[in-house]
Design a protein around this motif. Sequence first.
Motif, PDB file in Angstrom:
ATOM      1  N   ARG A 289      12.635  -0.879   2.444  1.00  0.00           N
ATOM      2  CA  ARG A 289      11.495  -1.467   3.163  1.00  0.00           C
ATOM      3  C   ARG A 289      11.552  -2.987   3.118  1.00  0.00           C
ATOM      4  O   ARG A 289      11.296  -3.672   4.105  1.00  0.00           O
TER       5      ARG A 289
ATOM      6  N   PRO B 100      -0.649   7.220   1.050  1.00  0.00           N
ATOM      7  CA  PRO B 100      -0.315   6.036   1.869  1.00  0.00           C
ATOM      8  C   PRO B 100       1.189   5.797   1.952  1.00  0.00           C
ATOM      9  O   PRO B 100       1.671   5.235   2.931  1.00  0.00           O
ATOM     10  N   HIS B 101       1.929   6.254   0.955  1.00  0.00           N
ATOM     11  CA  HIS B 101       3.374   6.012   0.952  1.00  0.00           C
ATOM     12  C   HIS B 101       4.092   6.845   2.001  1.00  0.00           C
ATOM     13  O   HIS B 101       5.241   6.575   2.327  1.00  0.00           O
TER      14      HIS B 101
ATOM     15  N   GLY C 146       2.807   7.198   5.026  1.00  0.00           N
ATOM     16  CA  GLY C 146       2.418   6.674   6.322  1.00  0.00           C
ATOM     17  C   GLY C 146       3.282   5.501   6.754  1.00  0.00           C
ATOM     18  O   GLY C 146       3.975   4.891   5.951  1.00  0.00           O
TER      19      GLY C 146
ATOM     20  N   GLU D 149       0.817  -1.212   0.000  1.00  0.00           N
ATOM     21  CA  GLU D 149       0.000   0.000   0.000  1.00  0.00           C
ATOM     22  C   GLU D 149       0.850   1.260   0.000  1.00  0.00           C
ATOM     23  O   GLU D 149       0.336   2.347  -0.235  1.00  0.00           O
ATOM     24  N   THR D 150       2.145   1.114   0.282  1.00  0.00           N
ATOM     25  CA  THR D 150       3.013   2.295   0.273  1.00  0.00           C
ATOM     26  C   THR D 150       3.687   2.496  -1.085  1.00  0.00           C
ATOM     27  O   THR D 150       4.447   3.435  -1.253  1.00  0.00           O
ATOM     28  N   PHE D 151       3.432   1.598  -2.024  1.00  0.00           N
ATOM     29  CA  PHE D 151       4.048   1.754  -3.344  1.00  0.00           C
ATOM     30  C   PHE D 151       3.276   2.807  -4.133  1.00  0.00           C
ATOM     31  O   PHE D 151       2.050   2.763  -4.214  1.00  0.00           O
ATOM     32  N   GLU D 152       4.005   3.730  -4.712  1.00  0.00           N
ATOM     33  CA  GLU D 152       3.359   4.777  -5.499  1.00  0.00           C
ATOM     34  C   GLU D 152       3.224   4.308  -6.945  1.00  0.00           C
ATOM     35  O   GLU D 152       4.189   3.805  -7.528  1.00  0.00           O
TER      36      GLU D 152
ATOM     37  N   VAL E  55      -3.949   6.356   7.600  1.00  0.00           N
ATOM     38  CA  VAL E  55      -3.076   5.223   7.916  1.00  0.00           C
ATOM     39  C   VAL E  55      -2.977   5.122   9.442  1.00  0.00           C
ATOM     40  O   VAL E  55      -2.633   6.100  10.105  1.00  0.00           O
TER      41      VAL E  55
END
Lengths: 448, 448
Positions: free
Chosen positions: A294, B228-229, B231, A246-249, B274
Amino acid sequence: MPEQNHASLKSAAFKAIDRARDEIIGLARKIYETPEVGFEETVTSGLVAEKLEALGLNVRRRVALSGLKAVRRFSAASPTIGVIGELDAVRVPGHPDANPETGAAHACGHHAQLGSLYAVAVGLNIPELSGPLSGSVAFLATPAEEFIDVGRRLQRRESGEIHFLSGKQEMIRLGAFDDVDLAMMVHTSSEEPSGRFIVGGSSNGHLVYSVRFTGRASHAGGAPHEGINALQAATVALTAINTQRETFEERDVTRVHGIITRGGASVNSVPAEVIYEGRVRGRNLAAVDKVAARVERCFKAGALALGCEVQVTAIPGYLPIRNDPAFDEVFVANAKAVAGAGSITRQPYDDTRGGSTDMGDLSHLMPVIHPYVTAARGMTHGADYKISDYETAVILPARVMVGTVIDLLADGARLAGEIRQKHQPAYSRAEYVRLQTERLRTIQYRGQ
Amino acid sequence: MPPTRLAAGASIEALKAAAVEEIDRHAEEIVRVSQRILAAPETGFKEINTARLVAAAFTRLGLPYREGIAVTGVSARLEGSRKGANVAVLGELDSLIVAGHPNADPDTKAAHACGHHCQIGSMLGVATGLVNSGLAEHLTGSVTFMAVPAEEFIELEWRSHQRAIGRLEFLGGKPEFVRLGEFDDIQIAMLAHTSADYPGFSIGNSSNGMVGKVIRFHGTAAHAGGRPHLGVNALNAAHIALAGIHALRDTHRDQDFVRVHPIITKGGTVVNAVPDDVRMETYVRAASVQAILEANTGVDRALRAGALAVGGSVEIETVAGYLPLRQNGALSEVFASNARKLVGEGRVVHGDHGGGSTDMGDISHLVATIQPYVGGASGAGHSEHYVIKDYHLAVVEAAKALAMTVVDLLGAGGAGAQKVLSGYRPAMTRTEYLSFMRSLHTSKTYTE
């Protein structure tokens, strides 16, 4: 227009290709039937070498273990246009034409590239071109474009056989591209409709991982409490990686994927050694490095959760490709002449296709193009990837490349010079080798 | 109060008969107290009204008592005519929180889904039997009736706060009673707990000990859709930690009865941010202190792994919970012989190890202790289905068995108590217990 100016030269070259058509396609088919994985393409490389030698070319064999290089000189030594074909197959054991022992299959169409490479050599071998073209063509068959078998390749690295884990990376390091000014290849694609060229676009860069979780074996039934389960550590790590998604842009076109190449020794023993081979891809190295940090945390977390050790080896993968727009235009003009004005699909230069190729590395040193020809069916790297139209997959791109070489080297190699002039290489060979060498890292972590 | 009819030198059997007669005579009243408590459930350290009912009952019996011990506890003592062992008969004041229980408090969801209301009834039943029959003057030693708060180890955050403001040190009622010296002059302790598993009584069950944990994952809030990236997802950290905890389960030995069963008490704040603050509570239970500590080490590693994987931090507070229950064999046999007289030979069984925990375990490390189970309940303990079907068995017969056991211990010059105590060695002194409990309390924030 150049294509009109050099129409008679091209026509003569195309005729030579046409005369050798069956032999060219026969070579591609023969290679298709002999799939070999990277750095082990001895039969494949030998087949190509024999053909080039039969044309009177002097072939340097065993460049980067299984690669080769041959140069056809016209009326001057330089500039040199590199024409590239990739030697290796990928492993798809379910492919109908896979080698039953190794699972190797040409599910990426590299055999067609080698057919094209030979066809270009045939087309450019005619005496009519010796005078009008100023410069040389280098035919380079490169090993190991598929970044696979990382464990085996790391062993080769340790034994000193190779330094980098891909063919073009190695050939650059060894200086095989030092005398090359521009380089091109055409890759098959299974996109529809058939018979078109996809020009432009980019590819993802990547970082490759070889990760070893080391726990402690014990009887899985009798004394599981005495063991430390390395497979559980790997599953926790993979779970953790999945939560990062979910953190991947989206703009980074991030891809994180891998396989477990060793998941335990026997089912009744707590797995003490688990090896994961994976990669992080993104549209540029910054995007790759951001996610890599990450992912590395997650490998450590898996080890920490189970109290085992993890060794993470980050291996320099590929750089994103930078196709040269001016070079592309020469290719496009020839593709239109050969396949019709409507045969071109253009892709924006910042539009990455998600995959990665070591042509990306080369594109940081010189003007490079890596267009696709739509000539296959099925999914790339899938069990159904198949080329049946060899005319489109092999002969058509060869004609376009021959025309492109003629345009580049005719008129005193004016066009080649202009493209080279305009191009700003990102790195010298020494800088490139340093960059890629520095990307190789090993992290040792003990979870406790 | 009826006049004493017991003659001097009355036999043990006569004393028991007198106690049983009084308990039977007040059976309805004793059951009514239990049912009043059922109707007004209160959770641990908040049992104000329940404690008032107990105090009122002691007042009616003419027993001097002290109240407000460990916030809500009540204690009364009945002295025999000569000095001897001091036998504690206990009842637990607190309820659970089970929202769907038919007798749940509509506001607090507190519900007696563990039958503690019957313990108060049986404890008061013993007091009624012994006081009203006037047999105290035939006893050598004394009987202490204790209504103890907070056996259920719940609402950890609230209790931690109570500790922070100095109202408690330990989070369970009996450890607090021990700390406050309430068990200093007790040699023997008894409590009858209801059960849905037995048609009559069960003796000798053992139970797990445990530590409690209050866990807080810290992340970084960000717009869950837009950024989200940026957070750091604390809920994902918890998710990975849970995966890690589960991955360790195959290392738990069968004989250790390890139980780790977390809940998430805060899983985020709003769904479009988040989560940056996620809280969990768990116990780590096992059959021995060593097994608890070993399992706890693994749980801590898994929690840290969750934080490490997402790049957040985790605050782990571990609090002393309860010790495993080790019932006194000789005392169990005394109780069993009385239980058999009441319900018949076949309805008194030897129990097994249970995975739950009780602070009677702590008491069992300090004084000769039994916690027999009495049937009469149905449904799964701690669920909305747990109800008392047979109050006569659960309260009245339990009171009789306990009262008869008191007579066996303290009648005839206290020979029974001496016999039990001569074979008993406490596992810990009070000082050792308190220092061990304090050593279990740790609080640390990990940022890997």
